[in-house]
Scaffold this motif. Structure first.
Motif, PDB file in Angstrom:
ATOM      1  N   MET A 152       0.852  -1.185   0.000  1.00 11.58           N
ATOM      2  CA  MET A 152       0.000   0.000   0.000  1.00 11.58           C
ATOM      3  C   MET A 152       0.890   1.238   0.000  1.00 11.58           C
ATOM      4  O   MET A 152       1.791   1.369   0.826  1.00 11.58           O
ATOM      5  N   VAL A 153       0.618   2.115  -0.939  1.00  4.23           N
ATOM      6  CA  VAL A 153       1.383   3.359  -1.029  1.00  4.23           C
ATOM      7  C   VAL A 153       0.433   4.537  -0.830  1.00  4.23           C
ATOM      8  O   VAL A 153      -0.579   4.654  -1.522  1.00  4.23           O
ATOM      9  N   GLY A 154       0.739   5.395   0.125  1.00  3.30           N
ATOM     10  CA  GLY A 154      -0.103   6.557   0.389  1.00  3.30           C
ATOM     11  C   GLY A 154      -1.087   6.319   1.516  1.00  3.30           C
ATOM     12  O   GLY A 154      -1.214   5.214   2.042  1.00  3.30           O
ATOM     13  N   ASN A 155      -1.803   7.385   1.888  1.00  6.79           N
ATOM     14  CA  ASN A 155      -2.714   7.306   3.037  1.00  6.79           C
ATOM     15  C   ASN A 155      -4.180   7.384   2.656  1.00  6.79           C
ATOM     16  O   ASN A 155      -5.021   7.730   3.473  1.00  6.79           O
ATOM     17  N   SER A 156      -4.487   7.028   1.407  1.00 10.23           N
ATOM     18  CA  SER A 156      -5.877   7.107   0.971  1.00 10.23           C
ATOM     19  C   SER A 156      -6.764   6.085   1.680  1.00 10.23           C
ATOM     20  O   SER A 156      -7.978   6.271   1.764  1.00 10.23           O
ATOM     21  N   MET A 157      -6.143   4.997   2.204  1.00  6.85           N
ATOM     22  CA  MET A 157      -6.939   3.987   2.904  1.00  6.85           C
ATOM     23  C   MET A 157      -6.752   4.036   4.420  1.00  6.85           C
ATOM     24  O   MET A 157      -7.234   3.171   5.146  1.00  6.85           O
ATOM     25  N   ALA A 158      -6.035   5.046   4.904  1.00  6.78           N
ATOM     26  CA  ALA A 158      -5.917   5.220   6.362  1.00  6.78           C
ATOM     27  C   ALA A 158      -7.286   5.600   6.914  1.00  6.78           C
ATOM     28  O   ALA A 158      -8.054   6.287   6.247  1.00  6.78           O
ATOM     29  N   GLU A 159      -7.651   5.144   8.047  1.00  2.73           N
ATOM     30  CA  GLU A 159      -6.980   4.356   9.041  1.00  2.73           C
ATOM     31  C   GLU A 159      -7.208   2.841   8.865  1.00  2.73           C
ATOM     32  O   GLU A 159      -6.863   2.061   9.751  1.00  2.73           O
ATOM     33  N   LYS A 160      -7.690   2.414   7.756  1.00  2.00           N
ATOM     34  CA  LYS A 160      -7.949   0.998   7.497  1.00  2.00           C
ATOM     35  C   LYS A 160      -6.662   0.252   7.150  1.00  2.00           C
ATOM     36  O   LYS A 160      -6.302  -0.736   7.787  1.00  2.00           O
ATOM     37  N   ILE A 161      -5.985   0.745   6.120  1.00  2.00           N
ATOM     38  CA  ILE A 161      -4.736   0.134   5.668  1.00  2.00           C
ATOM     39  C   ILE A 161      -3.688   1.231   5.620  1.00  2.00           C
ATOM     40  O   ILE A 161      -3.786   2.152   4.808  1.00  2.00           O
ATOM     41  N   SER A 210     -11.867   9.204   3.210  1.00  2.00           N
ATOM     42  CA  SER A 210     -12.702   9.939   2.255  1.00  2.00           C
ATOM     43  C   SER A 210     -12.657  11.445   2.469  1.00  2.00           C
ATOM     44  O   SER A 210     -13.019  12.208   1.562  1.00  2.00           O
ATOM     45  N   ALA A 211     -12.205  11.885   3.647  1.00  2.00           N
ATOM     46  CA  ALA A 211     -12.116  13.323   3.889  1.00  2.00           C
ATOM     47  C   ALA A 211     -11.081  13.965   2.972  1.00  2.00           C
ATOM     48  O   ALA A 211     -11.259  15.101   2.522  1.00  2.00           O
ATOM     49  N   GLU A 212     -10.015  13.253   2.696  1.00  2.00           N
ATOM     50  CA  GLU A 212      -8.963  13.785   1.824  1.00  2.00           C
ATOM     51  C   GLU A 212      -9.074  13.285   0.394  1.00  2.00           C
ATOM     52  O   GLU A 212      -8.566  13.926  -0.537  1.00  2.00           O
ATOM     53  N   TYR A 213      -9.741  12.147   0.219  1.00  2.00           N
ATOM     54  CA  TYR A 213      -9.819  11.537  -1.102  1.00  2.00           C
ATOM     55  C   TYR A 213     -11.287  11.274  -1.442  1.00  2.00           C
ATOM     56  O   TYR A 213     -11.848  10.242  -1.058  1.00  2.00           O
ATOM     57  N   PRO A 214     -11.926  12.175  -2.151  1.00  2.00           N
ATOM     58  CA  PRO A 214     -13.345  11.994  -2.486  1.00  2.00           C
ATOM     59  C   PRO A 214     -13.554  10.839  -3.457  1.00  2.00           C
ATOM     60  O   PRO A 214     -12.622  10.373  -4.123  1.00  2.00           O
ATOM     61  N   ASP A 215     -14.806  10.372  -3.538  1.00  2.00           N
ATOM     62  CA  ASP A 215     -15.153   9.275  -4.439  1.00  2.00           C
ATOM     63  C   ASP A 215     -14.827   9.632  -5.883  1.00  2.00           C
ATOM     64  O   ASP A 215     -14.903  10.802  -6.295  1.00  2.00           O
TER      65      ASP A 215
END
Length: 250
Positions: A152-161, A210-215
């Motif tokens: 996983m690269v980046g924090n788009s899935m934080a706090e999950k992954i 999703s706060a930083e990475y919208p759908d």
């Protein structure tokens, strides 16, 4: 020292079939002079070594000794302390796992197509792999050959992954099940996202952060134009703590 001379030719044949030199086999047996092993070609394997040699070469000792009966000893297995089942054949002291309790997953990563290029693709990295319990894959009905891993690269899935986590992917499940996490190759970029179907054969990519990475919604024409393909379902991930906690009062 009793020897069975007639077995020499069979002993030589098995070593040649397995591409083992007499020097290499002498190392396995901790024999200092390879010539001693080479002499067995004509003199035969010493009687007291017959069972051990047959076991190491995965052949039946009776066949090696007399030429009678089945050649291969399919039932000659060894089990180590961790439960792995090994082939009884040993070459330079290294056993080959044939029924492991773990499955070794190949590692895939996003990398530049050519050095210095901005264009990337997702390919296998032969220098890395990860092992997961076979029972975990079996419980999810995952074909072992379909399982791969990536990072996983980046924090788009934080706090999950968390960024840097390793994820395991089932390439046998590429059909989108709404709300499940998938690995996607998006125009050469490796992405880990929740996927959902949208009417009109479109797909929605959703980040846990999703706060930083919208759908993102992609229509069929965009999916084709942007070379979007589902690599597989993400069924496991690791998360390593970012820091070791300081111990107070030291």
């Amino acid at each position: 020292m009793k020897k069975t001379k007639s077995c020499g030719a069979r002993f030589k044949m098995v070593l040649e079939e397995l591409d083992i030199t007499t020097t290499g086999f002498a190392d396995v047996l901790n024999i200092s002079r390879a010539q001693n092993v080479h002499n067995w070609y004509t003199r035969g394997v010493p009687h007291y070594r017959m069972e051990d040699i047959a076991r190491r070469l995965s052949v039946n000792s009776e066949w090696l000794k007399t030429g009678e009966g089945p050649k291969h000893a399919k039932a000659l297995h060894l089990v180590d302390d961790s439960g792995n089942t090994f082939d009884a054949q040993s070459i330079r002291g290294t056993y080959r796992v044939i029924e492991p309790i773990d499955v070794e997953l190949p590692f895939y990563k996003e990398t530049a197509i050519t050095p210095g290029s901005d264009k990337t693709h997702v390919i296998k990295d032969p220098s890395e792999s990860i092992r997961l319990p076979r029972s975990n894959l079996d419980s999810l009905e995952i074909i072992h050959a379909d399982a791969i891993c990536a990072r996983m690269v980046g924090n788009s899935m934080a706090e999950k992954i968390a960024d840097g986590s390793i994820v395991a992917i089932d390439r046998g499940l590429t059909q989108i099940v709404d709300g499940e996490i998938y690995a996607i190759e998006h125009d050469g970029m490796l992405r880990i996202k929740y996927l959902s179907r949208v009417p009109g054969n479109a797909i929605r990519m959703r980040s846990h952060n999703s706060a930083e990475y919208p759908d993102e919604v992609f229509r069929p024409a965009q999916i084709e134009a942007e070379n979007i393909r589902v690599l597989g379902w993400v069924f496991w991930w690791s998360t390593l703590s970012k820091r070791r906690p300081p111990v107070p009062f030291l």
